[in-house]
Design an enzyme around this catalytic site. Structure first.
Site, PDB file in Angstrom:
ATOM      1  N   VAL A 289      23.585 -23.679 -59.701  1.00 43.20           N
ATOM      2  CA  VAL A 289      24.768 -23.379 -58.891  1.00 43.20           C
ATOM      3  C   VAL A 289      25.492 -24.691 -58.600  1.00 43.20           C
ATOM      4  O   VAL A 289      25.292 -25.330 -57.569  1.00 43.20           O
ATOM      5  CB  VAL A 289      24.366 -22.649 -57.587  1.00 43.20           C
ATOM      6  N   PHE A 290      26.331 -25.104 -59.549  1.00 42.66           N
ATOM      7  CA  PHE A 290      27.011 -26.388 -59.457  1.00 42.66           C
ATOM      8  C   PHE A 290      28.529 -26.247 -59.396  1.00 42.66           C
ATOM      9  O   PHE A 290      29.197 -26.856 -58.568  1.00 42.66           O
ATOM     10  CB  PHE A 290      26.650 -27.278 -60.659  1.00 42.66           C
ATOM     11  N   THR A 295      36.867 -27.417 -59.359  1.00 46.59           N
ATOM     12  CA  THR A 295      36.258 -28.675 -59.774  1.00 46.59           C
ATOM     13  C   THR A 295      35.986 -28.735 -61.265  1.00 46.59           C
ATOM     14  O   THR A 295      36.259 -29.738 -61.915  1.00 46.59           O
ATOM     15  CB  THR A 295      34.943 -28.928 -59.021  1.00 46.59           C
ATOM     16  N   GLU A 416      20.826 -34.641 -70.229  1.00 45.80           N
ATOM     17  CA  GLU A 416      20.363 -34.926 -71.585  1.00 45.80           C
ATOM     18  C   GLU A 416      19.632 -33.713 -72.166  1.00 45.80           C
ATOM     19  O   GLU A 416      19.969 -33.224 -73.243  1.00 45.80           O
ATOM     20  CB  GLU A 416      19.425 -36.137 -71.571  1.00 45.80           C
ATOM     21  N   ARG A 444      29.146  -6.387-100.044  1.00 43.41           N
ATOM     22  CA  ARG A 444      30.521  -5.903-100.148  1.00 43.41           C
ATOM     23  C   ARG A 444      31.070  -6.121-101.556  1.00 43.41           C
ATOM     24  O   ARG A 444      31.051  -7.244-102.082  1.00 43.41           O
ATOM     25  CB  ARG A 444      31.399  -6.642 -99.135  1.00 43.41           C
ATOM     26  N   HIS A 514      33.943 -11.091 -93.531  1.00 41.25           N
ATOM     27  CA  HIS A 514      33.849  -9.651 -93.239  1.00 41.25           C
ATOM     28  C   HIS A 514      35.200  -8.942 -93.344  1.00 41.25           C
ATOM     29  O   HIS A 514      35.249  -7.705 -93.425  1.00 41.25           O
ATOM     30  CB  HIS A 514      33.304  -9.433 -91.824  1.00 41.25           C
ATOM     31  N   GLY A 515      36.278  -9.702 -93.290  1.00 40.43           N
ATOM     32  CA  GLY A 515      37.600  -9.087 -93.339  1.00 40.43           C
ATOM     33  C   GLY A 515      37.848  -8.210 -92.119  1.00 40.43           C
ATOM     34  O   GLY A 515      37.386  -8.497 -91.015  1.00 40.43           O
ATOM     35  N   GLU A 539      28.265 -26.630 -70.333  1.00 39.91           N
ATOM     36  CA  GLU A 539      27.440 -27.843 -70.411  1.00 39.91           C
ATOM     37  C   GLU A 539      28.276 -29.053 -70.840  1.00 39.91           C
ATOM     38  O   GLU A 539      27.773 -29.972 -71.485  1.00 39.91           O
ATOM     39  CB  GLU A 539      26.260 -27.648 -71.381  1.00 39.91           C
TER      40      GLU A 539
END
Length: 558
Positions: A289-290, A295, A416, A444, A514-515, A539
């Site tokens: 919880v930052f 911020t 890190e 395909r 996949h189109g 992160e």
């Protein structure tokens, strides 16, 4: 061996020797880039903040150059290790030739920092250095003969026939761990992942319990505290394999990784005894919880306050946002301002704040705490929340390390490991995107043949496979550096920066293969694309990573 590992006109030993020489030339180019960055943003031996902000392309371009060079070096080291155990076969030789050919071309001609930002040597004052790089004989060979159509076609032919690219780590335990978690991911996570994503459901408790039993949440926690004590490279392997099935599964361990490292590095003996065994066993699921609404990455602007109470505890007031897996968690690592007359990073403290688990109907049943879910495109299996604290009570003994005002420094030491783990998650996503693209291209059929037979499709698959290996080896190198006990904030940032770019590129490219079907929610690649997009943001966004890498390298004295 020469026949098995040949890359065109070079034997396996000749190829790795050329790669070594090219790596040395690339490092010389990186040194020139560092000199250019120093000339632009360093004044009297210190980074000029205003100049660094004004010349971000110079600083960030240098960071991308350095990251690309380290990816070349890590891939070369991988190939050399394979050669030593006589395992550099045709597929691996092709990956080396194509990968170095492409990344050396990028160094000499331009590196994509994002989809519409190309940093070129000339704009950084590196035209002469780039010309010298391209003129080096080993570099010239890779640029002319490395990433060419014939090699890409040969690599895709190898992969389409069921050929693999060596991923052994040279450690029996780590290789066994990979196999164990790949089987678990294939059997218990992958079959349900897309359905859970579409229904916007949490990962089922039963799957979380099985992950806990396998030791996912205690990989890096010391055995004396109930963990496995295996280190960051093992954590990478586990995160990569789980994320390949679903990024949410690979990410469940991130919060335990952060909390475990915070407490292991900075906690009091009592805090370690109280929390680490329960985190390692999965009894306690933490959440970080930052972040606050205004911020983002600027933690120095944090405003959530904690005031000491008469009983030695704390009362917390403020707002947090983008809190992952908050409702189902039991422990918050909560960054707050405990010194009211401070600003910036001073006066920030870390609290170990217990909370009851919530439900969908009542996510935050604790007094003084309320919040709601933030609907998101992907990364859904743990859910995102915003939280408001108003007089939320935290008990005595919860100040991490019993040390007020140390929260920011304590948190920085965990970045890190967290960024290495995020790079590993990106590897898993990149690998799954490649697998889906390959499988679809084989099945395909258009104009009477499988679409893998069309060169533009095959080229895409070749580069997806190659870049995944290069990002993997850069990530593993950072993990090994961390496991050796050395500082690796720059290496971790590089791993995260490159792996996140590769994950997004692979996902976008696989959807293109996949189109129109790829755009349909029923196809798994639609989920993988949404999941991949977050990796360049959380992160530390890609721009923040480049800033950290550039400034960190300039702070190093030669």
């Amino acid at each position: 061996m020469d026949g098995a590992g040949t890359a065109g006109d070079k034997s396996a030993s000749e190829l790795t020797a050329a790669a070594r020489m090219a790596t040395l030339a690339a490092r010389t180019f990186a040194a020139a880039a560092k000199a250019a960055a120093e000339a632009g943003v360093v004044r009297d031996g210190r980074i000029d903040v205003a100049a660094a902000d004004r010349d971000q392309r110079l600083l960030h371009g240098f960071a991308w150059i350095a990251t690309t060079v380290e990816a070349i070096a890590a891939t070369t080291a991988w190939a050399e290790a394979l050669l030593r155990r006589d395992a550099l076969a045709a597929g691996e030789a092709l990956v080396l030739a194509i990968g170095l050919g492409e990344y050396l071309h990028q160094l000499a001609g331009g590196i994509p920092m994002s989809q519409n930002e190309m940093v070129r040597p000339g704009e950084l004052g590196l035209a002469a250095a780039a010309a010298s790089l391209a003129a080096d004989p080993a570099v010239a060979w890779f640029m002319q003969a490395g990433n060419v159509a014939a090699r890409r076609a040969a690599l895709v032919e190898h992969l389409a026939d069921g050929g693999q690219i060596d991923e052994a780590l040279g450690d029996e335990t780590l290789d066994l761990i990979r196999g164990q978690f790949r089987r678990f991911a294939d059997q218990r996570v992958l079959p349900g992942a897309h359905g859970w994503h579409l229904a916007d459901e949490l990962i089922p408790d039963a799957v979380v319990a099985e992950m806990a039993e396998m030791g996912v949440f205690g990989i890096c926690i010391a055995p004396e505290h109930g963990g496995l004590g295996l280190g960051k490279l093992a954590m990478c392997v586990v995160s990569e394999e789980l994320s390949r099935a679903w990024i949410a599964a690979g990410s469940l361990g991130t919060r335990s990784e952060i909390a475990g490292e915070l407490i292991s590095e900075s906690g009091t003996p009592e805090q370690k005894a109280a929390w680490l065994p329960r985190i390692a066993s999965g009894e306690v699921l933490p959440t970080a919880v930052f972040t606050e609404p205004d911020t983002g990455s600027d933690l120095g602007s944090l405003r959530t306050r904690a005031r000491a109470t008469a009983d030695g505890g704390w009362r917390v007031d403020g707002n947090k946002t983008w809190i992952t897996h908050a409702a189902r968690s039991d422990l918050m690592t909560l960054l707050v301002r405990t010194e009211p007359d401070t600003d910036g990073y001073e006066g920030l403290s870390m609290l170990l704040a217990p909370k009851p688990r919530g439900t969908d109907a009542d996510p935050f049943p604790a007094p003084g705490m309320q919040g709601g879910e933030i609907p998101v495109l992907g990364y859904r299996g743990m859910k995102e929340y915003e939280i408001a604290f108003e007089g939320f009570a935290v008990p005595a003994g919860s100040l991490l390390g019993a040390a007020p005002g140390r929260g920011f420094k304590q948190l920085m030491r965990t970045f890190e490991g967290a960024r290495i783990q995020t790079a590993a998650r990106a590897l898993g996503v990149a690998r799954r995107a490649y697998e889906l693209g390959l499988g679809y291209a084989l099945e395909r059929r258009q104009f009477g043949r499988p679409i893998i037979r069309f060169p533009r499709v095959a080229d895409k698959l070749a580069m997806m496979a190659v870049e995944t290996v290069m990002a993997r080896e850069l990530t593993y190198a950072a993990a090994r550096q961390k496991d050796s006990g050395k500082r690796c904030d720059i290496e971790a940032g590089m791993a995260k920066l490159l792996a996140a770019r590769v994950a997004w590129s692979n996902a976008d490219t696989s959807l293109q293969i996949h189109g129109g079907n790829g755009y349909a929610l029923e196809y798994e690649i639609s989920r993988v694309l949404c999941d991949a997009r977050i990796l360049n943001i959380f992160e530390g966004a890609a721009e923040i990573q480049a800033q950290v890498i550039g400034r960190g390298l300039l702070s190093q004295r030669n």
